[in-house]
Design an enzyme around this catalytic site. Structure first.
Site, PDB file in Angstrom:
ATOM      1  N   ASP A 119       0.797  -1.167  -0.006  1.00 27.68           N
ATOM      2  CA  ASP A 119      -0.086   0.107  -0.122  1.00 27.68           C
ATOM      3  C   ASP A 119       0.932   1.103  -0.031  1.00 27.68           C
ATOM      4  O   ASP A 119       2.192   1.238   0.170  1.00 27.68           O
ATOM      5  CB  ASP A 119      -1.016   0.095   1.381  1.00 27.68           C
ATOM      6  CG  ASP A 119      -1.945  -1.007   1.105  1.00 27.68           C
ATOM      7  OD1 ASP A 119      -2.136  -1.509   0.043  1.00 27.68           O
ATOM      8  OD2 ASP A 119      -2.169  -1.762   2.449  1.00 27.68           O
ATOM      9  N   TYR A 174       5.906 -10.049   6.853  1.00 34.22           N
ATOM     10  CA  TYR A 174       6.185  -8.575   6.983  1.00 34.22           C
ATOM     11  C   TYR A 174       6.755  -8.132   8.298  1.00 34.22           C
ATOM     12  O   TYR A 174       6.575  -9.119   9.149  1.00 34.22           O
ATOM     13  CB  TYR A 174       4.819  -8.104   6.761  1.00 34.22           C
ATOM     14  CG  TYR A 174       4.142  -7.823   5.569  1.00 34.22           C
ATOM     15  CD1 TYR A 174       4.214  -6.554   4.939  1.00 34.22           C
ATOM     16  CD2 TYR A 174       3.658  -8.904   4.971  1.00 34.22           C
ATOM     17  CE1 TYR A 174       3.395  -6.526   3.581  1.00 34.22           C
ATOM     18  CE2 TYR A 174       2.899  -8.638   3.730  1.00 34.22           C
ATOM     19  CZ  TYR A 174       2.891  -7.529   3.111  1.00 34.22           C
ATOM     20  OH  TYR A 174       2.358  -7.493   1.763  1.00 34.22           O
TER      21      TYR A 174
END
Length: 394
Positions: A119, A174
């Site tokens: 994002d 992540y």
């Protein structure tokens, strides 16, 4: 004889050129331009012929990038208003001679696929993209030569012709880097960078993060997902917080999470809810209630600290990694370069931006406006209702 003598031209007057001479000059210029255009066409045809002789192969590129200033990874063709990582990548691929220009305009022509669509503002140290390219000499050096320093190609491997980096990815890891004052209790801890994370608080953080492991319904951790949609169920393999460390006088910690796949904003909301519980704004029971069908107000942590660290291809490696024709996608030899890129471009950006913009501090100031009790009251009310005689409905 005197009648044949021409009058002298006035001083400063330009001698009139012969029209035939002018036409000859223009004709010569036109011939020169046509010759130059033909030469360019010949050079272009020669380059195209040279590229056609090069093998066009399916490869994967290991990428690192700092996402600050970009509107995510994925390219928005036809929209120049929001710059993405792929805009810079495709430009470098064309300029380095890896792909023809028309492939840059239509990425499907090179079978392009990214492993994860990060994002706005999110960085990566281990993004993997698959595509077909001409295998030119010194390909990594040439691509990187047309990229800004905060975007790097860290590795390249050949893969099978039908490889798709998104579909073949088994899991993604992540990390989320945040200042530890995010875990300072709202009532009895200092709320600035002088705060230091205690061992007891770290254990409590990890106990809450461990609750995410397994398969849960994460419809409250994204947008536009209903509680009964199958795609809202996600499998988390591991989630934990590492030991804190100090940079430039501020203490930070890194949360790591490994899952099969993640929805938009899912990780930021997972972190945000744990922070809200640790700080004393939300009850621990809210974590389990968030996986139920009731709507839960889950705060979304800032995007600044989120980094795609690694993607996993275990099944692909088992099938093709030892067949003698293909390399396993494990990136062991590239680990030093990945670590160096994080230290040079990702961590300093997160730390510097947090100091300048105070994104975490400002976000923490919004936690009191969330209504964490509303869902508890709604859940209690729903529990008192009799079940519908019509049963479940879509």
């Amino acid at each position: 004889m005197a009648g044949n003598v021409e009058a002298p031209a006035p001083v400063g007057a330009r001698p009139e050129r012969d029209p035939k001479a002018r036409g000859g000059w223009r004709g010569g210029a036109r011939i020169w331009e046509e010759t130059e255009q033909q030469a360019k066409k010949l050079r272009s045809a020669s380059d195209a012929e040279q590229h056609r002789k090069l093998p066009k192969r399916k490869i994967v590129l290991l990428m690192g990038y700092s996402g600050k200033g970009y509107h995510g990874m994925q390219r928005n063709v036809g929209s120049s208003q929001f710059k993405t990582i792929e805009d810079d990548l495709v430009s470098a691929l064309v300029r380095s001679g890896c792909i023809p220009e028309n492939h840059g305009e239509d990425m499907r022509k090179m079978s392009f696929q990214r492993c994860a669509r990060t994002d706005k503002g999110v960085s990566a140290a281990g993004q993997v993209v698959s595509l077909k390219v001409w295998l030119i000499d010194d390909i990594l050096e040439k691509i990187n030569g047309h990229l800004p320093p905060h975007i790097r190609i860290l590795g390249l491997k050949r893969v099978t012709g039908g490889f798709n980096s998104k579909n073949k990815c088994d899991a993604r890891t992540y990390l989320y880097m945040l200042p530890t004052f995010a875990f300072a209790h709202k009532d009895h801890d200092v709320q600035d960078e002088s705060y230091r994370l205690s061992a007891d608080t770290l254990r409590r953080v990890n106990a809450l993060l461990a609750c995410y492991k397994g398969t849960h319904n994460f419809h409250n951790f994204t947008s536009q997902k209903g509680p009964r949609e199958a795609s809202a169920r996600r499998y988390i393999l591991d989630m934990f917080c590492e030991e804190p460390f100090v940079r430039e006088g501020m203490e930070f910690a890194v949360i790591k999470v490994k899952g099969q796949s993640f929805m938009t904003h899912q990780i930021r909301k997972m972190v945000g809810l744990v922070v809200a519980v640790i700080k004393g704004y939300a009850p621990e029971s809210l974590l389990e209630r968030s996986w139920g069908e009731a709507k839960v107000d889950v705060p979304k942590a800032p995007g600044l600290g989120l980094v795609l660290e690694r993607v996993h291809f275990d099944k692909y490696n088992q099938r093709f990694g030892n067949d003698g024709l293909h390399e396993p996608l494990d990136w062991t030899q590239e680990e030093a370069g990945v670590a160096a890129f994080k230290e040079q471009h990702i961590y300093p950006t997160i730390i510097g931006t947090e100091r300048q913009e105070r994104s975490m501090a400002r976000w923490l100031g919004t936690l009191p406006v969330h209504d964490f009790d509303a869902t508890a009251h709604a859940a209690a009310g729903l529990g008192a209702k009799a079940p519908s005689p019509l049963g479940d409905s879509d």
